[in-house]
Design a protein around this motif. Structure first.
Motif, PDB file in Angstrom:
ATOM      1  N   SER A   2       0.705  -1.149   0.042  1.00  0.00           N
ATOM      2  CA  SER A   2       0.062   0.041  -0.052  1.00  0.00           C
ATOM      3  C   SER A   2       0.945   1.334   0.154  1.00  0.00           C
ATOM      4  O   SER A   2       1.825   1.325   0.858  1.00  0.00           O
ATOM      5  N   SER A   3       0.764   2.088  -1.030  1.00  0.00           N
ATOM      6  CA  SER A   3       1.493   3.150  -1.059  1.00  0.00           C
ATOM      7  C   SER A   3       0.653   4.493  -1.471  1.00  0.00           C
ATOM      8  O   SER A   3      -0.212   4.274  -2.415  1.00  0.00           O
ATOM      9  N   ASP A   4       0.751   5.682  -1.069  1.00  0.00           N
ATOM     10  CA  ASP A   4       0.140   6.866  -1.307  1.00  0.00           C
ATOM     11  C   ASP A   4       0.915   7.512  -2.506  1.00  0.00           C
ATOM     12  O   ASP A   4       0.435   8.309  -3.364  1.00  0.00           O
ATOM     13  N   GLY A   5       2.204   6.993  -2.867  1.00  0.00           N
ATOM     14  CA  GLY A   5       2.907   7.657  -3.649  1.00  0.00           C
ATOM     15  C   GLY A   5       3.500   8.976  -3.214  1.00  0.00           C
ATOM     16  O   GLY A   5       3.050   9.676  -2.558  1.00  0.00           O
ATOM     17  N   GLN A   6       4.849   9.481  -3.930  1.00  0.00           N
ATOM     18  CA  GLN A   6       5.457  10.482  -3.727  1.00  0.00           C
ATOM     19  C   GLN A   6       4.945  11.709  -4.537  1.00  0.00           C
ATOM     20  O   GLN A   6       5.268  13.050  -4.226  1.00  0.00           O
ATOM     21  N   TYR A   7       3.952  11.349  -5.557  1.00  0.00           N
ATOM     22  CA  TYR A   7       3.596  12.480  -6.325  1.00  0.00           C
ATOM     23  C   TYR A   7       2.033  12.309  -6.560  1.00  0.00           C
ATOM     24  O   TYR A   7       1.601  11.570  -5.862  1.00  0.00           O
ATOM     25  N   GLN A   8       1.461  13.408  -7.028  1.00  0.00           N
ATOM     26  CA  GLN A   8       0.052  13.507  -6.950  1.00  0.00           C
ATOM     27  C   GLN A   8      -0.697  12.353  -7.521  1.00  0.00           C
ATOM     28  O   GLN A   8      -0.154  11.826  -8.564  1.00  0.00           O
ATOM     29  N   ASN A   9      -1.892  11.954  -7.022  1.00  0.00           N
ATOM     30  CA  ASN A   9      -2.809  11.082  -7.825  1.00  0.00           C
ATOM     31  C   ASN A   9      -2.081   9.809  -8.051  1.00  0.00           C
ATOM     32  O   ASN A   9      -2.083   9.250  -9.343  1.00  0.00           O
ATOM     33  N   GLN A  10      -1.188   9.244  -6.954  1.00  0.00           N
ATOM     34  CA  GLN A  10      -0.457   8.027  -7.540  1.00  0.00           C
ATOM     35  C   GLN A  10      -0.788   6.740  -6.024  1.00  0.00           C
ATOM     36  O   GLN A  10       0.101   6.092  -6.353  1.00  0.00           O
ATOM     37  N   LYS A  11      -1.722   6.858  -5.790  1.00  0.00           N
ATOM     38  CA  LYS A  11      -2.184   5.946  -4.682  1.00  0.00           C
ATOM     39  C   LYS A  11      -2.078   4.393  -5.524  1.00  0.00           C
ATOM     40  O   LYS A  11      -2.821   4.243  -6.611  1.00  0.00           O
ATOM     41  N   HIS A  12      -1.421   3.402  -4.749  1.00  0.00           N
ATOM     42  CA  HIS A  12      -1.677   2.089  -5.353  1.00  0.00           C
ATOM     43  C   HIS A  12      -1.936   1.020  -3.969  1.00  0.00           C
ATOM     44  O   HIS A  12      -1.164   1.348  -2.950  1.00  0.00           O
ATOM     45  N   ILE A  19       4.381  12.956 -14.798  1.00  0.00           N
ATOM     46  CA  ILE A  19       4.581  14.417 -14.398  1.00  0.00           C
ATOM     47  C   ILE A  19       4.465  15.067 -15.776  1.00  0.00           C
ATOM     48  O   ILE A  19       4.735  14.726 -16.649  1.00  0.00           O
ATOM     49  N   ALA A  20       3.725  16.337 -15.658  1.00  0.00           N
ATOM     50  CA  ALA A  20       3.516  17.105 -16.754  1.00  0.00           C
ATOM     51  C   ALA A  20       4.670  17.942 -17.659  1.00  0.00           C
ATOM     52  O   ALA A  20       4.878  17.828 -18.904  1.00  0.00           O
ATOM     53  N   ASP A  21       5.737  18.003 -16.970  1.00  0.00           N
ATOM     54  CA  ASP A  21       6.903  18.673 -17.374  1.00  0.00           C
ATOM     55  C   ASP A  21       8.348  17.918 -16.998  1.00  0.00           C
ATOM     56  O   ASP A  21       8.565  17.797 -15.737  1.00  0.00           O
ATOM     57  N   ASP A  22       8.930  17.029 -17.869  1.00  0.00           N
ATOM     58  CA  ASP A  22       9.897  16.314 -17.290  1.00  0.00           C
ATOM     59  C   ASP A  22      11.251  16.965 -16.908  1.00  0.00           C
ATOM     60  O   ASP A  22      11.921  16.704 -16.288  1.00  0.00           O
ATOM     61  N   ASN A  23      11.279  18.207 -17.590  1.00  0.00           N
ATOM     62  CA  ASN A  23      12.444  19.020 -17.301  1.00  0.00           C
ATOM     63  C   ASN A  23      12.350  19.654 -15.723  1.00  0.00           C
ATOM     64  O   ASN A  23      13.537  20.092 -15.461  1.00  0.00           O
ATOM     65  N   VAL A  24      11.448  19.487 -15.062  1.00  0.00           N
ATOM     66  CA  VAL A  24      11.315  20.240 -13.810  1.00  0.00           C
ATOM     67  C   VAL A  24      12.435  19.429 -12.852  1.00  0.00           C
ATOM     68  O   VAL A  24      12.711  20.111 -12.124  1.00  0.00           O
ATOM     69  N   LEU A  25      12.552  18.391 -13.207  1.00  0.00           N
ATOM     70  CA  LEU A  25      13.624  17.374 -12.334  1.00  0.00           C
ATOM     71  C   LEU A  25      14.946  18.067 -12.176  1.00  0.00           C
ATOM     72  O   LEU A  25      15.557  17.908 -10.976  1.00  0.00           O
ATOM     73  N   ASN A  68       4.369  18.583  -5.207  1.00  0.00           N
ATOM     74  CA  ASN A  68       3.795  19.662  -5.650  1.00  0.00           C
ATOM     75  C   ASN A  68       3.844  19.869  -7.178  1.00  0.00           C
ATOM     76  O   ASN A  68       3.667  20.703  -7.975  1.00  0.00           O
ATOM     77  N   MET A  69       4.578  18.840  -7.784  1.00  0.00           N
ATOM     78  CA  MET A  69       4.669  18.662  -9.308  1.00  0.00           C
ATOM     79  C   MET A  69       3.531  18.422  -9.891  1.00  0.00           C
ATOM     80  O   MET A  69       2.918  17.629  -9.596  1.00  0.00           O
ATOM     81  N   GLU A  70       3.046  19.111 -11.041  1.00  0.00           N
ATOM     82  CA  GLU A  70       1.966  18.954 -11.921  1.00  0.00           C
ATOM     83  C   GLU A  70       2.189  17.689 -12.418  1.00  0.00           C
ATOM     84  O   GLU A  70       3.128  17.360 -13.071  1.00  0.00           O
ATOM     85  N   VAL A  71       1.178  16.841 -12.433  1.00  0.00           N
ATOM     86  CA  VAL A  71       0.666  15.441 -13.293  1.00  0.00           C
ATOM     87  C   VAL A  71      -0.188  15.823 -14.529  1.00  0.00           C
ATOM     88  O   VAL A  71      -0.918  16.713 -14.567  1.00  0.00           O
ATOM     89  N   ARG A  72      -0.250  14.748 -15.293  1.00  0.00           N
ATOM     90  CA  ARG A  72      -1.283  14.796 -16.381  1.00  0.00           C
ATOM     91  C   ARG A  72      -2.714  14.336 -16.201  1.00  0.00           C
ATOM     92  O   ARG A  72      -3.573  14.986 -16.970  1.00  0.00           O
ATOM     93  N   LEU A  73      -2.926  13.401 -15.199  1.00  0.00           N
ATOM     94  CA  LEU A  73      -4.266  12.919 -15.110  1.00  0.00           C
ATOM     95  C   LEU A  73      -4.637  13.139 -13.672  1.00  0.00           C
ATOM     96  O   LEU A  73      -3.885  13.008 -12.693  1.00  0.00           O
ATOM     97  N   PHE A  74      -5.971  13.422 -13.406  1.00  0.00           N
ATOM     98  CA  PHE A  74      -6.491  13.332 -12.089  1.00  0.00           C
ATOM     99  C   PHE A  74      -7.950  12.693 -12.215  1.00  0.00           C
ATOM    100  O   PHE A  74      -8.450  12.408 -13.126  1.00  0.00           O
TER     101      PHE A  74
END
Length: 668
Positions: free
Chosen positions: A188-198, A233-239, A249-255
Motif C-alpha cells: 500500500s503506497s500513497d506515492g510521492q507524486y499527486q494522484n499516485q495511490k496504489h 509528471i507534466a514537465d519532465d524538465n522540472v526535475l 507539488n509537481m504537476e501531473v497529467r491526469l486527475f
C-alpha cells in the motif's frame, strides 16, 4: 484524517490477528506436550514439568514444495531464514535487478531484462502486475512438525505520503497427514507524486493432505489491485531545471483517473495411487512411491478490470479514439475453467525403468465480457458489453527424472488440437547436473530449453474502449529460448547465458496499439554474479549484458548492474548479526517504454532515452535469533543529485525516503 486512521487501524488489526493466532497455535503445541489445565504448582513441580517439556520437545522442521506439471510431481524448495537482504523490499526488484515501472510500490511493471519478463497472460490487463500477485502455479505448499508463522512488515514516508508492506503467513499440521495455512500480502503506497495511490493485496487459504494412496492439494485466493493513474509528471524538465519543487507539488497529467483489478483463483489437485507401495530414500527423506497414479486438476481463474476517468482530459487522449465526452467507467471480465486429467508412471518404483512418464488431457472453457458500442435509437450509440466464448482441448506428454544426487531432468510437450488455440504447441525441458561429491547440491550446471508457437490471446486481437480501440488478426507468435548457467555456492559464483529467437513478435507500438513484426528478432543475454569477500567486507556485483537484433522494435539496456557493498559482523557472542551497506543500481541509456493508463500497458517511444543514472540506497540490517530488523534510506544520492531519475517516460522513481521494518519467524 479518517482515511489515515482507517489505514492504521487496518494495519494494527491485521498484526494483532497474527499475534493472537500465533499465541493460539503456540498454546496448542504446548498443551500436547503435557501442559496443565490451570491452578498452582510448586517450584519443584514446575522444574520437573520444564524438564519433561524439554525432553519431549519436537524439533521444528518446515518442508516446502511446489507442484509441477499440473500435479504430476513435486519440486522441493528451501526457505532461507538468514534473511540478511531485507533492504530489497519490492517483489519486482527481488526478481529482476532492472525494471521499468511507473515509480510507485506495487505499480505497473515490466522487467528491463528480457529473460525475466513475465510469460504473456491470457488476461492482458494482469500482465504488468503478475510479479506482485499470488498464483497456484507458483504457490509453495508446506508440511511442518510444529506451528509455523511469518510476519514481515515495513513502512516509510510521512503520514500524507506513506508506504506500507505487510506479509503474514500462518500454517500448521492438523496431524501428520494434513496441513492448512493462511497467507496475506499487502503493498500500500500513497506515492510521492499527486494522484499516485496504489494498493495490491491478496488473501490465500491453502491445504494439503497426503495419506496412503490418496493426496489432495487445495488453494483458494483473491488478488485485488486498486490504483490511481496520473499519466506521469507534466514537465519532465522540472526535475533538473527546478530542484526546489517537491515531488507532491509537481504537476501531473491526469486527475480522478484510475483502475480496479480483481483476480480470483480456485485450484484443486487430487490424485490416487494404484498398486503396492514401496519406500524410497532420496536426499535424506523417506517417501512413499507407487507404480501409477491418476491425477485430476481443476483451476477456476476469474479476473476483471474496471477503468474510470471522471475528467476525460482532451489533450491527454487527443491521439486516440474519443467516443464519449462524459465521465466513463469501462469494465472487462475474464473467466477460465480448466479441467485436466493425467496418468503418471512414477519414477523410482521399477528397477528396470527408473524414469517418470505422464500423459495429460486438458479442457479449457473461457468467457470474456468486453466493452462494445451498441446502437441507441435514433442514430446514436452507447457503450455496452459483449460476450465472447472460447474453448481449448490439448494433450501434453512428458518425462522426468530426479532420483539421483547427480542428475535431474524433465521434458514436456503440449499440443492444442481444437478450439481457439488449435495448432498451438509448447515444449520445454531442463537438464541439471550436480558436480563433485556435493550431497547438498550446491555445485551445478543447468541447461534450459523452451519453445512456444502460440496464438495471441483475444485481447491482443480486439478491444474497444472510450479512449482506445483496435481490431487485429495476428499470426501465431513463435519464441525459442536456449541457454543455461553454472552455479557454485562455495565460490559464491553464478554465470550464464541465453539465446532467444522471436518470430511474429507482438508488442505495443508507438501509437499504443498492438503490432506484430514479421521479421525474426534475436536477443542475446549473458550475466554473472559473485560475492567477493575480504575480512568482514563484502562486494556482491551482478551484471547483465543483453543485445537485441532490432532495437527499434525491441529496445533493451545493453548493461544493467546491481552491486551490494556491505560490512557484516557478529556481535555479543554471535547473538546479533549486523550488516551495514550500500545498494547501487544502474543501467545504460535506452528507449525505455511509455505507459498508457487506458490499457495499463507499456508501449514503444522514441521521444527520449532514459537511464545512465545510478540509484544508491544506504541501509543496515540486524538479525537477532528469528527476528530481522532493518532501516534504509532509499535513493540517498537524490539529496545531492539534480539528474533526471525516470523509470518510464514521464514517470520518475521515488525521491529520497526513509524506510524501516521487521521480519519475524515463529516455529512454535
Amino acid at each position: 484524517m479518517t482515511k489515515l486512521l482507517s489505514t492504521h487501524h487496518t494495519k494494527f488489526i491485521l498484526i494483532g490477528i497474527f499475534l493472537l493466532t500465533g499465541s493460539f497455535t503456540w498454546g496448542q503445541s504446548r498443551e500436547g506436550d503435557g501442559g496443565t489445565s490451570g491452578g498452582h504448582i510448586s517450584r519443584e513441580e514446575y522444574r520437573k514439568l520444564q524438564d519433561s517439556l524439554k525432553a519431549n520437545k519436537i524439533e521444528p522442521l518446515v518442508k516446502l514444495w511446489q507442484l509441477e506439471a499440473d500435479g504430476a510431481y513435486k519440486v522441493r524448495h528451501y526457505r532461507d531464514t538468514t534473511d540478511m537482504d531485507r533492504q530489497i523490499l519490492y517483489p519486482n526488484f527481488k526478481k529482476s535487478i532492472a525494471n521499468t515501472f511507473t515509480g510507485n510500490a506495487g505499480a505497473a511493471n515490466q522487467s528491463a531484462l528480457f529473460i525475466h519478463r513475465e510469460p504473456v497472460q491470457e488476461f492482458l490487463f494482469l500482465q504488468p502486475y503478475e510479479v506482485y500477485i499470488s498464483r497456484p502455479e507458483t504457490h509453495k505448499f508446506i508440511d511442518t512438525r510444529t506451528p509455523y508463522s511469518e510476519l514481515n512488515y515495513s513502512t516509510g514516508g510521512n503520514n500524507n505520503r506513506e508506504e506500507n508492506i505487510l506479509n503474514v503467513l500462518v500454517t500448521q499440521n492438523i496431524n501428520k497427514d494434513w496441513n492448512v495455512g493462511l497467507e496475506y500480502n499487502l503493498i500500500s503506497s500513497d506515492g510521492q507524486y499527486q494522484n499516485q495511490k496504489h494498493k495490491v493485496y491478496d488473501f490465500t487459504v491453502f491445504s494439503s493432505y497426503e495419506k496412503g494412496h490418496y493426496k489432495l492439494y487445495g488453494y483458494l485466493n483473491h488478488n485485488r489491485i486498486k490504483l490511481q493513474e496520473n499519466g506521469g509528471i507534466a514537465d519532465d524538465n522540472v526535475l533538473k531545471a527546478d530542484t526546489t519543487i517537491e515531488a507532491p507539488n509537481m504537476e501531473v497529467r491526469l486527475f480522478d483517473t484510475g483502475a480496479s483489478i480483481h483476480n480470483f483463483n480456485y485450484f484443486l489437485s487430487h490424485q490416487y495411487n494404484i498398486g503396492e507401495m514401496r519406500e524410497r530414500v532420496l536426499f535424506g527423506d523417506t517417501t512413499q512411491v507407487y507404480p501409477i497414479k491418476i491425477v485430476h486438476t481443476l483451476h477456476l481463474d476469474k479476473s476483471s478490470r474496471k477503468y474510470y476517468d471522471q475528467e476525460n482530459t482532451d489533450d491527454y487522449y487527443q491521439n486516440f479514439i474519443y467516443a464519449f465526452n462524459t465521465p466513463i467507467e469501462e469494465k472487462t471480465t475474464f473467466q477460465n475453467l480448466k479441467n485436466s486429467a493425467q496418468v503418471v508412471l512414477n519414477e523410482g518404483y521399477f528397477n528396470w525403468f527408473k524414469y517418470g512418464l505422464r500423459a495429460e488431457v486438458s479442457y479449457e472453457k473461457i468467457k470474456y465480457e468486453l466493452p462494445a458500442l451498441k446502437p441507441v435509437f435514433p442514430n446514436n450509440w452507447d457503450l455496452g458489453m459483449k460476450e465472447i466464448k472460447q474453448d481449448n482441448l490439448s494433450l501434453e506428454v512428458g518425462a522426468f527424472y530426479s532420483s539421483t544426487e547427480k542428475t535431474n531432468w524433465a521434458a514436456h510437450w503440449r499440443t492444442y488440437f481444437s478450439g481457439y488455440r488449435s495448432g498451438d504447441t509448447e515444449a520445454k525441458a531442463h537438464y541439471t547436473h550436480y558436480l563433485g561429491n556435493d550431497s547438498l547440491r550446491n555445485h551445478k550446471l543447468q541447461v534450459d530449453f523452451k519453445m512456444t508457437n502460440q496464438t495471441p490471446s483475444l485481447l491482443w486481437n480486439q478491444y474497444f474502449s472510450n479512449h482506445i480501440y483496435w481490431k487485429k488478426d495476428l499470426n501465431k507468435e513463435t519464441q525459442i529460448k536456449l541457454g543455461g548457467y553454472y552455479h557454485n555456492k562455495a565460490w559464491k559464483l553464478e554465470a550464464g547465458g541465453y539465446w532467444q529467437a522471436l518470430k511474429n513478435y507482438t508488442f505495443f507500438g508507438e501509437n499504443a496499439l498492438p503490432q506484430q513484426s514479421s521479421d525474426e528478432i534475436v536477443v542475446f543475454t549473458a550475466y554473472a554474479k559473485k560475492n567477493f569477500h575480504w575480512w568482514k567486507m563484502h562486494f556482491e556485483p551482478t551484471v547483465y549484458w543483453q543485445q537485441s537484433s532490432n532495437e527499434d522494435l525491441l529496445p533493451l539496456p545493453m548493461i544493467s548492474a546491481y552491486a551490494n557493498t556491505y560490512f557484516e559482523s557478529d556481535l555479543f557472542q554471535k547473538a546479533i548479526r549486523l550488516r551495514v551497506g550500500i545498494d547501487a543500481r544502474f543501467y545504460t541509456k535506452w528507449y525505455a517504454p511509455d505507459y498508457m493508463p487506458a490499457t495499463g500497458q507499456f508501449f514503444l517511444q522514441k521521444e527520449k532515452e532514459l537511464g545512465g543514472y545510478p540509484k544508491l540506497d544506504a541501509y543496515f540490517v540486524a538479525q537477532f535469533k528469528r527476528a530481522t530488523f532493518f532501516m534504509k534510506y532509499e535513493h540517498i544520492n537524490n539529496l545531492i543529485s539534480d539528474n533526471e531519475y525516470f523509470s518510464a517516460l514521464h514517470y520518475p522513481i521515488t525521491p529520497h525516503i526513509l524506510k524501516y521494518g521487521v521480519r519475524w519467524y515463529f516455529y512454535d
